[in-house]
Scaffold this motif. Structure first.
Motif, mmCIF file in Angstrom:
data_model
loop_
_atom_site.group_PDB
_atom_site.id
_atom_site.type_symbol
_atom_site.label_atom_id
_atom_site.label_comp_id
_atom_site.label_asym_id
_atom_site.label_seq_id
_atom_site.Cartn_x
_atom_site.Cartn_y
_atom_site.Cartn_z
ATOM 1 N N ARG B 25 12.783 -8.196 -6.610
ATOM 2 C CA ARG B 25 11.967 -8.182 -5.396
ATOM 3 C C ARG B 25 12.523 -9.180 -4.382
ATOM 4 N NH1 ARG B 25 7.414 -10.075 -7.353
ATOM 5 N NH2 ARG B 25 6.334 -8.159 -7.851
ATOM 6 N N TRP B 53 11.572 0.466 -0.655
ATOM 7 C CA TRP B 53 11.011 -0.049 -1.917
ATOM 8 C C TRP B 53 11.993 -1.019 -2.570
ATOM 9 C CZ3 TRP B 53 10.272 5.708 -3.003
ATOM 10 C CH2 TRP B 53 8.976 6.121 -2.646
ATOM 11 N N TRP B 54 11.531 -2.187 -2.896
ATOM 12 C CA TRP B 54 12.402 -3.075 -3.675
ATOM 13 C C TRP B 54 12.603 -2.506 -5.078
ATOM 14 C CZ3 TRP B 54 10.619 -4.997 -8.223
ATOM 15 C CH2 TRP B 54 9.219 -5.120 -8.404
ATOM 16 N N ASP B 234 8.650 -2.858 5.605
ATOM 17 C CA ASP B 234 8.918 -2.891 4.166
ATOM 18 C C ASP B 234 7.877 -3.694 3.398
ATOM 19 O OD1 ASP B 234 11.225 -1.646 5.046
ATOM 20 O OD2 ASP B 234 12.533 -2.743 3.668
ATOM 21 N N ASN B 238 5.790 -2.132 0.334
ATOM 22 C CA ASN B 238 5.904 -2.673 -1.027
ATOM 23 C C ASN B 238 4.587 -3.271 -1.506
ATOM 24 O OD1 ASN B 238 8.641 -2.207 -1.963
ATOM 25 N ND2 ASN B 238 9.254 -3.411 -0.177
ATOM 26 N N ASP B 242 2.745 -2.263 -4.904
ATOM 27 C CA ASP B 242 2.512 -3.317 -5.904
ATOM 28 C C ASP B 242 1.012 -3.474 -6.192
ATOM 29 O OD1 ASP B 242 5.215 -3.659 -5.879
ATOM 30 O OD2 ASP B 242 5.191 -5.542 -4.745
#
Lengths: 331, 473
Positions: B25, B53-54, B234, B238, B242
């Motif tokens: 991440r 997306w990480w 982003d 994310n 998450d």
């Protein structure tokens, strides 16, 4: 100064990741191979094994009671001792293994995986790697996948009932080709070499010390290692119990599946090959799949009347197979 | 590395710390720092979330028209160095994303299975179309049952491979893969494509669902059509995923899971790199049925989890979340309804007022978004009071049409309506579904409502003309 143990002896002291619970045939060579892999992978690295559908897979990875993989009776405390095992479809083992190694490498590159690079092994039958899976086999090598590929060669599709395989030596009986055919086996070693493998070997566990060395080197290979494992199939070839290892050695000594070892860019070798190779009939006569060509009479192999041309053709194949592999080993 | 073994019954053990997803991440290089408007085509809209997306560290692919640009966009972005980190001394920069080119679609499907199984916290995807999806079949059908909900296969719908070859978009490929075990969602327009991608891993990776997803949109009509896309930053994309995954942790199973030990939570199984586990074992028929029961329960949980995810999406981003159906003209209780999907639904919605005026009938449009699992209850509830239903099928089918069968099944036993169903084929092979065709289909459906029965078993409509069909017995 204490001399380091030979690889074979060192491996014998390691923890095995293959154990009870499998349903391989009594006398199957694959169990010997799996124990060797199970011990070799106890090398301080996490291990992931990818199994393409094959008799080795269905006999060792059955839910709920037939999972024979795992180091110890319980999940080990250390991740380096642990084993992740996955089955995927016949031809897919090299590609799935490549993906797993790529994932580990990417994670390592950003500091998300700090351990040593994992052992990632693929296990395929000769059908899975060299018939239905030739495409994925060759392209994984071509991409220099950082995996150790093991291909079990029993010259049959044993998982599905002993059908013809393109690795079969001529005239061996198969359920889909009664009496066998005249085609010579696919040049699997040549294909692996020209595709660009970093390490290519062929050795039966019947040569136990050599086999241990080869497996150890395959796991240490920085690019793609390919190990072909000629493997007598007691159910498919129909031979006398107790002959498994001996037939593995005879396959090599006759020149039909000789031991071979080569690192990319270096001369290779055909170890364990006797100067005076035994005739192929010594090997053929001990297997019922060649019973239409040869037989044992008072313990001595004989050719059935009228079948001399077929036996001569097999002998000729063994001779030029050795010559061809010797040529491949030169460069 | 310091790890802690955690037993995850009955799957084996996970070694916490073996994979430090926090490091991945942290290594992510945001591509969009703020909300951005951009003119993009559908393939680009489908690619952008993978850049954001990480968790999407590896994307894989093999080119096929009309999906190729998805792969090209990703390859170009990664090659441009957008995701490069600091270089090791004397070495190449570390890269938090990688595009993997395989030798065929089958290999791509195998590859994404490997990445997904290696580390279940990653999102791994590909895009394909038509024969590409067919070539993946062996592996895709395995994936559908695998529990690897972190796999996304984007299907850019395309008609048949040959006899005749047609590269334009119709959903023959998608509908041929209805039973692969994927959650299948149809999108139209770049915003819907992007928003759907952003939401789907939150559904597929939810511990109650653990089912791979197959977002789809029509080739050419949507893959190559540009529109204005709002791209969220982003960090928001994310955070959304998450948080959704965190909220699912420890979720109780929907039905009693025969695999779960008594009293256990419903854990995500270990990955191959960070676990001691076995995946893809053989079973006998007796055990197989249990696995299928669990698979069916996970798929069924999609409905409930999708509603939660859609609400969270709406709250965070202020746009419509992913709902199984779009209903247009249902506020005043329509007399007839046209059920359809894909980009041509947009034409129907645009024409809705005109069709109502022309026919003097309250027409409603039900656009199906969730194909698998089919939203039977929601559709039955929506259609309960209409006098007739017209179902518009865009793909060849030997009988009355894939969508028609689903609608029939939804109504049977779930709704009190005995409304007749007129079944249409229109837009096969990506052909235009024109205003004249929509008017014709609405008029025929209204007639069925008047007469109380359908006029024909099916009709093929093109440019407002009925060019084929089958009479009732």
């Amino acid at each position: 100064m204490t001399r380091p143990l030979p690889v074979f002896k060192d491996m014998a002291l390691r923890d095995d990741a293959f154990g009870e619970g499998h349903t391989l045939c009594p006398g199957c060579e694959e169990a010997v191979t799996f124990h060797a892999l199970g011990r070799a992978t106890d090398n301080g690295r996490k291990t992931v094994l990818v199994m393409g559908t094959s008799c080795g897979e269905v006999s060792t990875l059955a839910y709920p009671t037939g999972v024979a993989w795992g180091r110890g009776r319980e999940e080990p405390e250390e991740v380096e001792k642990s084993l992740g095992v996955i089955h995927h479809v016949f031809e897919s083992a090299p590609t799935v293994a490549e993906a797993i190694r790529d994932t580990a490498d990417l994670l390592a590159g950003v500091g998300a995986w700090t351990g040593p690079p994992p052992n990632v092994l693929s296990w395929s039958g000769d059908g899975g790697a060299l018939a239905i899976g030739l495409r994925s086999f060759l392209h994984a090598i071509h991409r220099r996948a950082r995996i150790a590929m093991f291909v079990n060669i029993n010259e049959l599709f044993a998982n599905t009932g002993f059908q013809y395989s393109p690795t079969a030596i001529p005239f061996g009986d198969a359920s889909t080709m009664p009496g066998g055919g005249s085609a010579e086996p696919i040049d699997h070693i040549g294909l692996a070499l020209v595709a660009g493998a970093g390490f290519v070997a062929q050795v039966s566990p019947g040569f136990a010390p050599l086999f241990a060395e080869v497996v150890d080197e395959a796991l240490r290979c920085e690019t793609t290692a390919v190990v072909f494992v000629p493997s007598p199939c007691i159910a498919g070839w129909k031979f006398t119990e107790g002959m498994t290892a001996e037939l593995g050695r005879l396959a090599s000594k006759t020149g039909l599946f000789p031991c071979f070892r080569k690192r990319a860019g270096q001369p290779g070798e055909l170890p364990q090959l006797p100067r005076n190779r035994p005739p192929v009939i010594e090997y053929l006569a001990r297997q019922q799949r060649f019973g239409h060509l040869v037989a044992l009479e008072d313990g001595r192999p004989i050719i059935r009347p009228g079948r001399e041309p077929e036996v001569a053709a097999i002998q000729a194949y063994a001779d030029h197979n050795v010559a061809r592999l010797q040529q491949l080993a030169l460069f | 590395m310091a790890t802690l073994r955690r037993l995850v019954s009955p799957y084996g053990a996970t070694y916490d710390g073996a994979v430090d997803l926090g490091a991945l991440r942290a290594a992510h290089r945001p591509r969009y720092l703020e909300r951005t408007r951009k003119a993009v085509d559908g393939n680009t809209a489908a690619a952008i979330p993978f850049l954001q997306w990480w968790r999407s560290a590896i994307m894989a692919g093999f080119p096929i028209t009309p999906a190729t640009k998805w792969l090209e966009v990703l390859a170009r972005e990664v090659a441009a160095g957008h995701f490069d980190g600091p270089a090791a001394p004397g070495g190449l920069p570390s890269r938090s994303k990688r595009v993997k080119l395989l030798e065929s679609e089958h290999a791509v499907a195998d590859y994404v299975a490997g990445v997904a199984a290696a580390c279940r916290g990653l999102v791994v995807g590909t895009a394909t179309s038509s024969v590409g999806l067919d070539h993946m079949t062996e592996s895709v059908r395995s994936l559908g049952a695998s529990g690897l909900g972190n796999v996304i296969v984007v299907d850019v719908c395309r008609a048949t491979a040959n006899y005749p070859l047609c590269i334009e978009g119709d959903p023959s490929d998608l509908l041929g893969h209805r039973d692969d075990g994927f959650i299948q969602v149809m999108c139209r327009g770049v915003q819907q494509i992007y928003d759907t991608l952003v939401q789907l891993p939150a559904i597929g990776m939810h511990p109650r669902v653990l089912t791979p997803t197959m977002p789809s949109y029509y080739g050419i009509k949507d893959s190559h059509r540009s529109g204005t896309l709002v791209i969220e930053p982003d960090d928001q994309v994310n955070a959304f995923l998450d948080e959704a995954l965190r909220s699912g942790e420890g979720a109780a199973p929907v039905v009693e899971d025969f695999l779960a030990a008594e009293g256990a939570e419903h854990p995500t199984p270990p990955g191959l790199l960070d676990g001691d586990t076995a995946l893809g074992n053989c079973v006998t028929g007796d055990w197989f049925q249990g696995f299928k029961l669990a698979q069916k329960a996970r798929m069924a949980a999609t409905h409930e989890v999708m509603a939660e995810v859609a609400s969270a999406f709406e709250a965070r981003f202020g746009r419509p979340g992913l709902r199984p159906l779009e209903l247009h003209g249902f506020d005043d209780q329509p007399e007839i309804a046209l059920v359809c999907m894909g980009p041509d639904a947009g034409t129907a919605i645009h024409l809705l007022t005109r069709m109502r005026a022309e026919l003097g009938v309250r027409v409603g449009i039900a656009v199906v978004r969730l194909l698998t699992p089919f939203p039977a209850r929601a559709l039955a509830a929506a259609l309960e009071h209409v006098a007739a239903i017209g179902v518009v099928n865009n793909a060849h089918h030997h009988g009355r049409g894939h969508l028609t069968l689903d609608v029939e099944d939804a109504l049977h036993g779930l709704a009190r309506t005995r409304a007749p169903i007129e079944s249409y084929f229109c837009g096969l092979g990506g052909a235009d579904v024109s205003a004249a065709s929509w008017s014709h289909m609405a008029r025929i459906t209204a007639d069925a409502g008047t007469h109380g029965h359908a006029g024909r078993r099916w009709r093929l409509v093109h440019e407002g003309i009925e060019v084929g069909g089958e009479d009732l017995p």
